[in-house]
Design a protein around this motif. Structure first.
Motif: not given
Length: 55
Positions: A48-55
């Motif tokens: 989830q944290k990785e996906n938030n950083l990609k946005k």
């Protein structure tokens, strides 16, 4: 201790030994299940944290 000796004399050593091993295995399996669930939650949080950083 007396209960164990009584059980061995009543049903036999192989059955009592099997039950003791099964009880120990079941206890260990419960601890492993908790560990795997905790690891799953940690991986999901990291994703989830990785996906938030990609946005």
């Amino acid at each position: 201790m007396d209960e164990t000796i009584q059980a061995i004399s009543t049903v036999g050593f192989p059955i009592v030994a099997f039950l003791l091993v099964f009880w120990k295995f079941d206890k260990s399996l419960g601890l492993l299940t908790v560990a795997v669930n905790n690891n799953t939650q940690a991986v999901q949080l990291l994703l989830q944290k990785e996906n938030n950083l990609k946005k």
